[in-house]
Design a protein around this motif. Structure first.
Motif, short mmCIF file in Angstrom:
data_model
loop_
_atom_site.label_atom_id
_atom_site.label_comp_id
_atom_site.label_asym_id
_atom_site.label_seq_id
_atom_site.Cartn_x
_atom_site.Cartn_y
_atom_site.Cartn_z
N UNK A 1 -8.35 10.38 7.25
CA UNK A 1 -7.54 8.97 7.01
C UNK A 1 -8.32 7.96 8.20
N UNK A 2 -9.20 7.00 7.49
CA UNK A 2 -9.51 6.28 8.67
C UNK A 2 -7.81 5.53 9.19
N UNK B 1 -4.37 5.97 2.59
CA UNK B 1 -4.17 3.86 2.40
C UNK B 1 -3.09 3.52 1.48
N UNK B 2 -2.34 4.16 0.57
CA UNK B 2 -1.13 3.53 0.17
C UNK B 2 -0.01 3.61 1.02
N UNK C 1 -0.77 2.70 4.20
CA UNK C 1 -0.97 1.55 4.89
C UNK C 1 -0.79 0.17 4.04
N UNK C 2 -0.86 0.13 2.91
CA UNK C 2 -1.18 -1.20 1.91
C UNK C 2 0.81 -1.57 2.05
N UNK D 1 1.90 -2.88 5.28
CA UNK D 1 1.07 -3.72 5.30
C UNK D 1 1.74 -5.43 4.90
N UNK D 2 3.03 -4.63 3.48
CA UNK D 2 3.74 -5.48 2.81
C UNK D 2 4.40 -6.21 3.42
N UNK E 1 3.51 -9.00 6.52
CA UNK E 1 3.89 -10.36 5.67
C UNK E 1 5.40 -10.83 5.21
N UNK F 1 -11.97 0.47 -0.14
CA UNK F 1 -10.07 0.50 -0.38
C UNK F 1 -9.88 0.34 0.87
N UNK F 2 -11.13 0.60 2.43
CA UNK F 2 -10.09 1.02 3.41
C UNK F 2 -10.58 -0.11 3.93
N UNK G 1 -9.69 -3.53 2.46
CA UNK G 1 -8.61 -4.00 2.16
C UNK G 1 -8.31 -4.19 3.91
N UNK H 1 -6.38 -7.67 4.60
CA UNK H 1 -5.57 -7.58 4.84
C UNK H 1 -4.67 -8.49 6.40
N UNK I 1 -6.13 -6.81 -5.06
CA UNK I 1 -6.23 -4.89 -4.52
C UNK I 1 -6.03 -4.83 -3.09
N UNK I 2 -5.98 -5.78 -2.08
CA UNK I 2 -5.12 -5.68 -0.55
C UNK I 2 -4.43 -5.49 -0.59
N UNK I 3 -2.95 -5.74 -1.55
CA UNK I 3 -1.65 -5.73 -1.19
C UNK I 3 -1.36 -4.62 -1.75
N UNK I 4 -2.17 -4.36 -3.56
CA UNK I 4 -0.55 -4.16 -4.12
C UNK I 4 -1.31 -2.76 -4.07
N UNK I 5 0.13 -1.53 -4.63
CA UNK I 5 -1.03 -0.14 -5.55
C UNK I 5 0.27 -0.22 -6.67
N UNK J 1 3.32 1.86 -5.84
CA UNK J 1 4.83 1.24 -5.50
C UNK J 1 4.96 -0.12 -6.14
N UNK J 2 4.46 -0.83 -6.11
CA UNK J 2 4.96 -2.74 -6.76
C UNK J 2 3.74 -2.91 -8.24
#
Lengths: 294, 204
Positions: free
Chosen positions: A12-13, A18-19, A21-22, A25-26, A29, B9-10, B13, B17, B53-57, B59-60
């Protein structure tokens, strides 16, 4: 021969999925929103061992994009093995530009130093942290240190500073001098020399701290008050290099490395390699220097 | 229910972010997000969707205060996050003119884990560094602000701001807020209001 298929697939980049990374990122923040507080995070597997800069790498790879210019230093040097390997890795995984020039970089990962050159608003400094818990030396249990941070109960760290003073006659803590961020949390600036600690306060840039092995992220936003812990009558002091000049450039007023040459003669060299390069060409970049109290 | 396809998505995001990180690091700065072609339901502006879309997936969880036109299912479809009651949601999507009561049950975290608190995504009508009629002149202070930052904001109720300050009074517990809006040339924009922000305002 058995063909190796597992490692032929493209990544992946920026390596991390991505998950994850998110998630990083959270947490980053939240770390920025609560200056000095250590936010727990997932600390995913990396192709290097935990404790070798994974925390910094997690932040770097979660932040980095195609338009970034990346610089990485280890003990002030662009050329050390650790810095070279991680630079290669980040370049391979992102294809972004890499540089040695502190002023040109948008994202700088570092271990053990803050660059001498003043950082600007468009830069982010990511610090690798081995031990994010400043209280660990005085309290073994995580539940207890968490409670101490919650109640802003920092008496034990004050006692340990007092003990250092009684023993050594100075507020010495090896590296990682305790700081108070925004009048609330006591945190570690990561193992940087005391020389660099004043530069964390009211800076133009954002500081992010990643501790991969301990799975914690903390942050110091720009223009945030950071004070080294000190007593009313015994003040914080940075390292002094009185009468010492760099043997390569002849300059002073920078953090120096002490080295011995083949004839075992003692010499000093400016530690920040890019700063030294610029000084050698006669263009000394602007610095923030701290004057020790009398 | 619309499934957005133009969103990357890459890289989208990542860019968004970075803007959000800058917004929280520098409260009071109006940050423009790189626009993406979207078709959200009427209760959500583009910037709010991009934040989600940048922060949620998966898991939240999130809670959309205004859910008359399928806003919740739109957010779930495009971020994989599940909708949850307000008091359990990690992200709360609301509007600047909502009643202050929405903040009463929002999660502020705990003294030992203040980072578990909710993030509030609040839509306002307009914001500008230049004076705007019929809004608030909002002054930001605190960490991340060099002296003081001033922003003019329309569509943000002072009552809601008072409620937010009340919930943020016991630092380190508190709610972090992202103000979202469309610029005059309909660029999505965000403004970060971390729990540490000191706010003063007057009507203009």
């Amino acid at each position: 021969m058995i063909a190796n298929t597992k490692f032929q697939s493209s990544y992946n980049y920026a390596f991390i999925d991505e998950s994850t990374k998110k998630e990083v990122r959270r947490r980053a923040l939240k770390a920025v929103c609560i200056p000095g507080y250590q936010v727990p995070y997932s600390s995913p597997e990396m192709p290097i061992s935990r404790g070798w800069g994974t925390g910094g790498l997690h932040l770097t790879l979660s932040l980095i994009g195609k338009s970034d210019t990346f610089k990485i230093i280890d003990q002030g040097s662009d050329a050390s093995v650790n810095a070279c390997n991680l630079r290669e890795f980040v370049k391979m995984m992102t294809g972004c530009r890499v540089t040695f020039d502190t002023a040109e970089a948008t994202l700088i990962q570092t271990r053990h130093r803050v660059p001498e050159e003043i950082m600007t608003e468009r830069q982010i400094l990511v610090l690798q942290v081995p031990q994010p818990e400043v209280l660990r030396g005085v309290e073994r249990y995580e539940v207890r240190t968490r409670q101490m941070h919650a109640e802003a109960d920092y008496s034990k760290i004050w006692v340990s500073l007092y003990e250092a003073y009684v023993r050594f006659g100075t507020l010495m803590r090896g590296s990682g001098y305790p700081i108070r961020v925004n009048d609330r949390y006591v945190a570690t600036p990561s193992p940087i020399p005391r020389w660099d600690v004043p530069n964390l306060s009211m800076a133009n840039c954002l500081y992010l701290f990643g501790a991969g092995r301990e799975k914690r992220i903390h942050a110091i936003p720009p223009y945030t008050k950071v004070e080294p812990l000190e007593f009313e009558d015994v003040k914080f002091r940075v390292e002094e290099f009185a009468g010492i000049r760099c043997s390569v450039s002849g300059e002073d007023r920078a953090f120096m490395d002490e080295i011995f040459d083949d004839q075992e003669r003692r010499k000093h060299v400016i530690n920040d390699s890019n700063f030294l390069d610029k000084v050698k060409t006669g263009q000394r970049p602007p610095q923030r220097l701290f004057n020790n109290p009398d | 229910m619309v499934r957005e396809t133009a969103y990357d998505d890459v890289f989208d995001a990542q860019q968004h972010f970075r803007s959000l990180l800058d917004s929280f690091a520098r409260p009071g700065r109006l940050n423009r997000l790189a626009p993406v072609r979207l078709d959200p339901p009427p209760g959500l502006n583009h910037a709010s969707v991009l934040v989600g879309m940048a922060l949620m997936d998966a898991d939240v969880t999130f809670h959309a205060i205004h859910d008359q036109h399928g806003e919740s299912s739109y957010l779930t479809a495009n971020s994989h996050a599940a909708s949850a009651p307000l008091e359990k949601a990690a992200f709360i999507f609301g509007r600047g003119d909502d009643a202050p009561e929405i903040l009463e049950s929002a999660d502020c975290g705990s003294l030992t884990y203040p980072d578990t608190s909710a993030t509030l995504v609040l839509q306002v009508e307009a914001a500008s560094e230049q004076p705007l009629n019929g809004g608030l002149r909002l002054r930001f202070g605190g960490p991340g602000v060099d002296g003081a930052a001033v922003l003019f904001i329309r569509g943000l109720s002072p009552d809601l701001l008072l409620a937010l300050l009340a919930r943020n009074a016991e630092f380190p517990m508190g709610i972090d807020t992202i103000l979202t809006l469309q610029d005059t040339d309909s660029t999505p924009c965000v403004v970060g209001v971390p729990r540490t922000a000191r706010l003063n305002w007057e009507r203009v």
